[in-house]
Motif scaffolding. Structure first.
Motif, PDB file in Angstrom:
ATOM      1  N   GLU A  45       0.825  -1.195   0.000  1.00 16.15           N
ATOM      2  CA  GLU A  45       0.000   0.000   0.000  1.00 16.15           C
ATOM      3  C   GLU A  45       0.862   1.249   0.000  1.00 16.15           C
ATOM      4  N   THR A  46       0.248   2.348  -0.402  1.00 21.55           N
ATOM      5  CA  THR A  46       0.955   3.614  -0.398  1.00 21.55           C
ATOM      6  C   THR A  46       0.699   4.302   0.921  1.00 21.55           C
ATOM      7  N   LYS A  47       1.767   4.794   1.522  1.00 21.90           N
ATOM      8  CA  LYS A  47       1.629   5.574   2.740  1.00 21.90           C
ATOM      9  C   LYS A  47       2.090   6.981   2.447  1.00 21.90           C
ATOM     10  N   PRO A  48       1.379   8.022   2.878  1.00 24.81           N
ATOM     11  CA  PRO A  48       0.118   7.960   3.605  1.00 24.81           C
ATOM     12  C   PRO A  48      -1.020   7.428   2.729  1.00 24.81           C
ATOM     13  N   GLY A  49      -1.899   6.724   3.398  1.00 22.90           N
ATOM     14  CA  GLY A  49      -3.036   6.134   2.716  1.00 22.90           C
ATOM     15  C   GLY A  49      -3.807   5.327   3.734  1.00 22.90           C
ATOM     16  N   ILE A  50      -4.972   4.837   3.346  1.00 23.65           N
ATOM     17  CA  ILE A  50      -5.760   4.090   4.327  1.00 23.65           C
ATOM     18  C   ILE A  50      -5.593   2.596   4.147  1.00 23.65           C
ATOM     19  N   GLY A  51      -4.915   2.203   3.060  1.00 27.99           N
ATOM     20  CA  GLY A  51      -4.482   0.817   2.957  1.00 27.99           C
ATOM     21  C   GLY A  51      -5.560  -0.161   2.561  1.00 27.99           C
ATOM     22  N   TYR A  52      -5.236  -1.417   2.770  1.00 28.79           N
ATOM     23  CA  TYR A  52      -6.117  -2.526   2.378  1.00 28.79           C
ATOM     24  C   TYR A  52      -6.146  -3.518   3.514  1.00 28.79           C
ATOM     25  N   PRO A  53      -7.308  -3.912   4.038  1.00 27.66           N
ATOM     26  CA  PRO A  53      -8.600  -3.303   3.757  1.00 27.66           C
ATOM     27  C   PRO A  53      -8.641  -1.853   4.230  1.00 27.66           C
ATOM     28  N   LYS A  54      -9.628  -1.107   3.737  1.00 27.37           N
ATOM     29  CA  LYS A  54      -9.682   0.310   4.046  1.00 27.37           C
ATOM     30  C   LYS A  54      -9.687   0.548   5.550  1.00 27.37           C
ATOM     31  N   ASN A  55      -8.823   1.454   5.975  1.00 23.93           N
ATOM     32  CA  ASN A  55      -8.746   1.843   7.392  1.00 23.93           C
ATOM     33  C   ASN A  55      -8.386   0.710   8.328  1.00 23.93           C
ATOM     34  N   TRP A  56      -7.532  -0.199   7.883  1.00 31.40           N
ATOM     35  CA  TRP A  56      -7.212  -1.326   8.762  1.00 31.40           C
ATOM     36  C   TRP A  56      -6.539  -0.900  10.048  1.00 31.40           C
ATOM     37  N   GLU A  57      -5.895   0.269  10.025  1.00 31.36           N
ATOM     38  CA  GLU A  57      -5.204   0.688  11.253  1.00 31.36           C
ATOM     39  C   GLU A  57      -6.170   1.230  12.304  1.00 31.36           C
ATOM     40  N   ASN A  58      -7.402   1.465  11.906  1.00 30.66           N
ATOM     41  CA  ASN A  58      -8.358   2.066  12.820  1.00 30.66           C
ATOM     42  C   ASN A  58      -8.943   1.012  13.766  1.00 30.66           C
ATOM     43  N   GLN A  59      -8.348   0.906  14.931  1.00 33.36           N
ATOM     44  CA  GLN A  59      -8.786  -0.153  15.850  1.00 33.36           C
ATOM     45  C   GLN A  59     -10.051   0.213  16.611  1.00 33.36           C
ATOM     46  N   GLU A  60     -10.439   1.483  16.537  1.00 29.14           N
ATOM     47  CA  GLU A  60     -11.738   1.835  17.110  1.00 29.14           C
ATOM     48  C   GLU A  60     -12.828   1.096  16.351  1.00 29.14           C
ATOM     49  N   ARG A  61     -12.583   0.919  15.077  1.00 24.12           N
ATOM     50  CA  ARG A  61     -13.585   0.320  14.209  1.00 24.12           C
ATOM     51  C   ARG A  61     -13.511  -1.204  14.249  1.00 24.12           C
ATOM     52  N   PHE A  62     -12.323  -1.757  14.027  1.00 27.40           N
ATOM     53  CA  PHE A  62     -12.233  -3.208  13.894  1.00 27.40           C
ATOM     54  C   PHE A  62     -11.854  -3.910  15.199  1.00 27.40           C
ATOM     55  N   LYS A  63     -11.428  -3.138  16.188  1.00 29.08           N
ATOM     56  CA  LYS A  63     -11.116  -3.701  17.501  1.00 29.08           C
ATOM     57  C   LYS A  63     -10.091  -4.838  17.423  1.00 29.08           C
ATOM     58  N   GLY A  64      -8.997  -4.556  16.740  1.00 30.90           N
ATOM     59  CA  GLY A  64      -7.963  -5.577  16.629  1.00 30.90           C
ATOM     60  C   GLY A  64      -6.873  -5.420  17.673  1.00 30.90           C
ATOM     61  N   GLY A  65      -6.123  -6.464  17.889  1.00 29.27           N
ATOM     62  CA  GLY A  65      -4.944  -6.433  18.750  1.00 29.27           C
ATOM     63  C   GLY A  65      -5.262  -6.529  20.230  1.00 29.27           C
TER      64      GLY A  65
END
Ligand code: SF4
Ligand code: SF4
Lengths: 483, 221
Positions: A45-65
């Motif tokens: 993915e290109t950084k800055p960017g939201i990546g694949y899947p979209k917004n994967w770094e957003n743990q508020e949304r996906f609650k990962g880790g």
């Protein structure tokens, strides 16, 4: 001390050209199947960017880790009880639109269309529903090279100052190739109610047992890197397998093997399995140091003794000593874990990129002639950005690494041009002459054999006679494990 | 004729299938042993279908099983009018959940283009059967009151007679037709269980409750 071996990949981000060759070779081998079309076990993915899947770094949304809860780690998503209660509908699971609806083109129409006034076209159709797609809505690298940066790059959670990407004079970008990190503390494994996800003792590869997986889907969101995928055809989870059929026989992973930029390194690390949880409990900014402390010196006799006791074969110990990964991660300490603050203790490491450093420093030639190191705050890629990506926000660590890399570059340039090269530049960055030469070689001309030191699995040492007795009927599917 | 079909042929066929095919499938094809989730492709309607369905049907099914396993205790428990009333109202409410849930799930399959390629005959069969079962269930519970009590005096002794291979139809022949259909539906569901995704019921992921978070597997340990 509980010494175990882990096979680890390092990425030198400075050299990634974003060509996606790695993704394609992975796809061709592993995910070119019904149900897996949308999966990219290796993606770039290109950084800055939201990546694949979209917004994967957003743990508020996906609650990962994992998150720290006092002096304990707990999954960010769900405890064990709530996991049972949410079995039917998994609230955090990414859906297909978070990736993209996979598509193909109706090439047959080009040759088979009836004769008419217009040129026949190959229309796009969905690989899931089979229906025609009028307008493709997304793809695995939709925001490649900052395309649509106002929508995508601007929402990169690592980018504190959005203005940076609004003007050509301050804009920057780099590529980030990602595979499953084969973590030491994998959240995917912890979240699985069927216990289908396990870490292999011998080489640390994290796998999903397809026979045990019941498709509960908790892993797909629990992995903070979104590297467990749901196969819509088989109804089961799948993930990067670190090309284990290749690696087991000493061959290199397909992605690393095909890498055009030669940015990848694969080698063995020895680590202390007893200390993993305590390491993950450190504060965000101390996590990189904790990672480094976990990794043991393969030349230390006590470590070797411990490893032998755990059944690490001699060839693995030799490989650990020669490991390019050990050199980059621990010895030179220039490779950093991706988002250590997700606390899965990821086992892939990234050498941060330097790229367009010199051009903002004013007169480029002047700078190089004087062999100076630019002030880090003048770097085009903000240190804070890299820190958010690679060091849990600790800018000091990024600065240390960048200093080393810049010193290396300045020194070696002088030497190659037969200019007076001042070793003081190196000393200031914490490098010595001999080490510099080695690091330089690793980062530049190192051959295939130096970049990939992969010891094969020693099947002959793993009780083959026992396995031969057992494997007769193909129904012995007991989950073995625990420790 | 209808009676012997529903109360002799069907139950023994169901029993034979579930007892023979289930272990066979377990041993030969564990790869398909799952609920085959489609949440990845469609989640909006799923939420309104799958949750009411499961939260409705699990307690209702459990109540049927408890009544079958411990008839005397349950009789004593339901002996008082108020308890009976509370149990019946809960049952009716949960049954409504199950009906709505299975109806939503059925409509979802029919309406979502994304689900076409993951929907097979088995899925339709299961959905229709479950909807039928839940619907006859609430009909019985509403129009033939106090089912939780008379179930214990009719169906339960009959079921015991079936499992002891001495089927006594006298317990059930006088029941209204809808109850007989409800029984037939139940036997059919048991019969198709080993062939469909319903097998997921037979796997309860409870081991992980006591397990350490991380699982290692060693080739040589
Ligand atoms: S990166 Fe994700 S899928 Fe891979 S081991 Fe870590 S938690 Fe599991
Ligand atoms: S093949 Fe190598 S250079 Fe190309 S995108 Fe992948 S990691 Fe980067």
């Amino acid at each position: 001390m509980d010494v175990r071996a882990q096979i680890v990949m390092v990425f030198n981000l400075d050299k990634c050209i974003g060509c996606h060759t790695c993704s394609i070779s992975c796809k061709n081998i592993w995910t070119d199947r019904k149900g897996a079309e949308y999966m990219w076990w290796n993606n770039v993915e290109t950084k800055p960017g939201i990546g694949y899947p979209k917004n994967w770094e957003n743990q508020e949304r996906f609650k990962g880790g994992w998150v720290k809860d006092g002096n304990q780690l707990k999954l960010r998503a769900l405890g064990k009880g709530p996991t049972l209660a949410n079995m039917f509908f998994q609230p955090n699971m990414p859906k297909i639109d978070d990736y993209y609806e996979p598509f193909d083109f109706d090439y047959g129409n080009l040759a088979g269309a009836k004769e008419g006034n217009d040129q026949p076209v190959a229309e796009a159709f969905s690989q899931v529903s089979g229906k025609k797609i009028d307008e493709i809505q997304g793809g695995p690298n939709w925001d490649d090279d900052l395309s649509g940066s106002r929508i995508y790059a601007a929402n990169d959670p690592n980018l504190k100052d959005k203005k940076v990407i609004e003007s050509y004079s301050s804009m920057f970008m780099q590529y980030l190739p990602r595979i499953c990190n084969h973590c030491l503390n994998p959240a995917c494994a912890a979240s699985c109610p069927s216990r289908a996800i396990y870490k292999r003792g011998e080489d640390g590869v994290v796998l999903v047992d397809q026979e045990v997986c019941k498709g509960w889907r908790f892993c797909t969101s629990a992995c903070p890197y979104k590297k467990v995928y749901f196969n819509w055809n088989s109804g089961k989870a799948e993930k990067c397998i670190f090309c284990y059929p290749r690696v087991e026989s000493g061959q290199c992973n397909a992605c690393a093997h095909s890498c055009v930029g030669r940015i990848r390194y694969v080698g063995v690390l020895l680590y202390d399995a007893e200390a993993v949880e305590a390491a993950a409990l450190n504060e965000d900014r101390d996590l990189v140091d904790a990672h480094r402390a976990l990794i043991l010196d393969p030349q230390d006799p006590a470590v070797q003794e411990g490893a032998r006791k755990n059944g690490v074969p001699e060839q693995w110990l030799e490989s650990a000593v020669k490991s390019p990964v050990y050199a980059l991660v621990k010895e030179f300490a220039v490779a950093l874990p991706l988002h250590p603050e997700f606390r899965t203790v990821p086992m892939t490491y990234y050498i941060p990129s330097l790229s367009p450093v010199l051009s903002t420093w004013g007169d480029t030639h002047k700078l190089l002639e004087h062999g100076m190191i630019p002030a880090l705050e003048t770097l085009r890629v903000p240190v804070g950005y890299l820190a958010s990506l690679l060091s849990g926000g600790n800018e000091g660590i990024i600065e240390e690494v960048l200093k080393k890399l810049i010193a290396l570059r300045v020194f070696m340039r002088s030497e190659n041009l037969k200019l007076p090269a001042d070793p003081a530049v190196l000393a200031e960055a914490g490098l010595d002459l001999e080490g510099t030469k080695r690091l330089y070689r690793l980062c530049t001309t190192a051959s295939y054999q130096e970049r990939f030191i992969i010891p094969p699995q020693q099947r002959e040492e793993q009780d083959p006679e026992l396995r031969k007795q057992q494997a007769g009927f193909g129904i012995l599917k007991k989950t073995r494990g625990g420790k | 004729m209808l009676n012997s079909l529903i109360f002799i042929a069907l139950p023994y066929m169901a029993l034979a299938l579930v007892l023979l095919v289930t272990p066979y499938r377990f041993l030969s094809n564990r790869l398909t042993w799952s609920a085959y989730s489609t949440q990845f492709l469609e989640r909006k309607m799923l939420f309104w279908g799958i949750n009411p369905w499961h939260y409705g049907i699990i307690p209702v099914l459990a109540a049927h099983i408890v009544g079958f396993a411990f008839p005397n205790q349950v009789k004593a428990f339901l002996g008082n009018q108020e308890t009976l009333l509370i149990v019946e109202s809960f049952g009716l409410g949960l049954g409504l959940f199950a009906v709505i849930g299975s109806l939503v799930l059925l409509l979802r399959r029919a309406n979502s283009g994304m689900l076409k390629r993951v929907t097979f005959t088995g899925d339709w069969l299961v959905l229709y059967l479950l909807l039928f079962q839940a619907a006859t269930g609430i009909y019985i519970s509403y129009f033939l009151r106090w089912g939780s009590a008379w179930y214990l005096h009719t169906a339960v002794p009959y079921l015991w007679s079936v499992v002891s291979f001495d089927p006594q139809l006298a317990y059930v022949t006088d029941l209204p037709l809808v109850v007989k259909l409800h029984a037939a539906g139940a036997f059919l569901i048991v019969a198709v269980l080993p062939f469909t995704k319903l097998v997921h019921m037979l796997y309860l992921p409870v081991d992980f409750l006591k397990d350490p978070p991380l699982l290692y597997r060693w080739r040589s340990k």
